[in-house]
Design an enzyme around this catalytic site. Structure first.
Site, PDB file in Angstrom:
ATOM      1  N   GLU A  46       0.807  -1.226   0.000  1.00  0.00           N
ATOM      2  CA  GLU A  46       0.000   0.000   0.000  1.00  0.00           C
ATOM      3  C   GLU A  46       0.841   1.278   0.000  1.00  0.00           C
ATOM      4  O   GLU A  46       0.317   2.358  -0.188  1.00  0.00           O
ATOM      5  CB  GLU A  46      -1.024   0.002   1.141  1.00  0.00           C
ATOM      6  CG  GLU A  46      -0.465  -0.006   2.539  1.00  0.00           C
ATOM      7  CD  GLU A  46      -0.423  -1.404   3.129  1.00  0.00           C
ATOM      8  OE1 GLU A  46      -0.280  -2.378   2.355  1.00  0.00           O
ATOM      9  OE2 GLU A  46      -0.531  -1.517   4.372  1.00  0.00           O
ATOM     10  N   ASN A  47       2.151   1.150   0.214  1.00  0.00           N
ATOM     11  CA  ASN A  47       2.989   2.344   0.079  1.00  0.00           C
ATOM     12  C   ASN A  47       3.350   2.640  -1.374  1.00  0.00           C
ATOM     13  O   ASN A  47       4.108   3.568  -1.636  1.00  0.00           O
ATOM     14  CB  ASN A  47       4.254   2.216   0.932  1.00  0.00           C
ATOM     15  CG  ASN A  47       5.061   0.984   0.608  1.00  0.00           C
ATOM     16  OD1 ASN A  47       4.510  -0.083   0.390  1.00  0.00           O
ATOM     17  ND2 ASN A  47       6.366   1.117   0.559  1.00  0.00           N
TER      18      ASN A  47
END
Lengths: 219, 232
Positions: A46-47
């Protein structure tokens, strides 16, 4: 009882060809080690990455390439990089097929608590609330009971919740269970050597037992 | 082309006052504005509010600003890697607002894009929803969340040009592009600064319109939090 690796191994069997998958920190991260090589799946971080590869060898370590647990990683061929808003757009937009994450408690209606223990240091929810609010399919990897033997599969969560009515399936060290649409933990499989009675005694929420419950099979 | 270059970090942050509302790019220690943080440490200011996904570690990143007691409030999604942070939080010296990571990213994006509020499913039914408007759309509940804007946004890019166009590298991109757009004054530090015209316009991630100051950074440490190696 299953080891953490065995929980990850059992969850890997839920993975289907063509899926985009977000793996949480801890046991969920281990699932990547057991996804069969004939399946084409893409792991999302998700980064800002689609296409997480294995951890790097020493010479390939890159501080500009980490996963959501801040571990150094590599990219597989065909990867894509993007910013955090885009990353959560694909999560909220329902483009990620499967989310696998850990939990401190799950309730019989599928609520999950995994971010805060009142009175202890609060570290934050990270991306967990966004993931559980939007994922089409959420599988939880967890220990069935706390260290002092208290069931973590409850009628309702006692800890502050991360999301409501979102968990579809649980793989614990004792069993595979599904959340029934009308509420309740449907017992699907037992860990090798674990009896239905033991699972019943360690499940505080409503346990639904239909017919013979098979043992899990590990290849 | 408008020239946005300033000499160095010290000049770039010179007018940031006590009590300023700042955004800082980065995820963990990846893509953080190292040079700007060092320059802020030299200044005699405090009472800062900082929007950043994380709060650094004890001896690096935002952790250094915390140690010097320059920070009044952190607005973050995950803050667990920092003992001094924990001490200040438990003693009441530091305020913290925890926000779901996707909501944080979108609030910053909304700030830069002129969208005052939006609805998201993240946090419905949790303590994050307390005091917020909830509305049903097509049978599902959503929370209203508001935009975030900053007095100064401090971002870090891989390459930049004198016009303020930025290119990021790897997962060091993270929150940097949205924060660049959400700052009244955006300061970009870059590993490699080139004259306008040298970057391929097709590859620009952040157009220079969002950047007021850009400078050539130096001595990047790029510390790794979890060095994870595979043997083969």
């Amino acid at each position: 009882m299953l080891t953490k690796e065995q929980i990850a191994q059992r969850i890997a069997k839920e993975v289907k060809n063509g899926q985009y998958i977000n793996l949480g920190i801890g046991i969920p991260t281990l699932v990547a080690n057991y996804i069969p090589s004939h399946l084409d799946v893409v792991l999302q971080s998700e980064n800002g990455l689609l296409g997480i590869g294995p951890f790097p060898t020493e010479d390939l370590v890159d501080p500009d390439l980490i996963n959501a647990g801040k571990q150094t990683i590599t990219m597989v061929p065909g990867s894509a990089l993007f910013n955090s808003a885009e990353s959560f757009a694909m999560i909220r937009g329902g483009h990620v097929h499967l989310t696998i994450l850990g939990a401190m408690e799950v309730s019989e209606n599928g609520d999950i608590a995994n971010w805060k223990i009142p009175g202890k240091m609060v570290k934050g929810m990270g991306g967990a609330m966004d993931l559980v609010a939007s994922a089409k399919n959420i599988i939880v990897a967890m220990q069935h009971c706390s260290k002092d033997g208290q069931s973590k599969l409850l009628p309702s969560c006692t800890l502050p919740i991360t999301g409501i009515k979102c968990v579809k399936k649980i793989v614990s060290d004792l069993a595979v269970l599904e959340i029934a649409p009308q509420g309740g933990f449907i017992l699907k499989e037992r860990a090798p050597g674990v009896t239905v009675e033991e699972i019943q005694s360690k499940t505080a929420g409503k346990l639904i037992i239909e017919g013979e419950i098979p043992e899990m099979i590990f290849d | 082309m408008i020239n946005k270059t300033v000499k160095d970090a010290r000049e770039a942050v010179a007018d940031i006052p006590s009590g300023a509302f700042l955004m800082m790019g980065g995820f963990g220690l990846s893509g953080i504005p190292e040079n700007c943080i060092s320059a802020l440490l030299e200044k005699d200011i405090n009472g800062l509010t900082i929007v950043s996904n994380n709060a650094g570690v004890d001896d690096f990143g935002i952790g250094l600003l915390l140690k010097k007691r320059m920070v009044k409030k952190m607005i973050s999604s995950y803050v667990g890697e920092n003992a001094e942070f924990e001490r200040q939080l438990l003693s009441g010296e530091l305020e913290v607002e925890l926000i779901p990571q996707g909501t944080l990213a979108e609030r910053v994006r909304a700030g830069g894009a002129g969208i005052p509020a939006f609805f998201t499913p993240a946090g419905v039914g949790t303590e994050v929803a307390e005091g917020k408007e909830t509305r049903e759309f097509d049978g599902k509940l959503y929370l209203m969340e508001r935009w975030l804007k900053a007095d100064f946004s401090l971002v870090k890019a891989w390459k930049g040009d004198t016009a303020g166009n930025l290119i990021f590298r790897g997962t060091a991109r993270n929150f940097n592009p949205m924060m660049a757009a959400a700052g009244k004054i955006t300061i970009a530090e870059v590993e490699e600064l080139v004259p306008a015209g040298e970057l391929d316009p097709n590859q620009i991630h952040t157009p220079g319109i969002y950047v007021q100051r850009v400078f050539q950074g130096k001595d990047y440490e790029k510390r790794i939090e979890q060095r994870t190696i595979s043997k083969k």
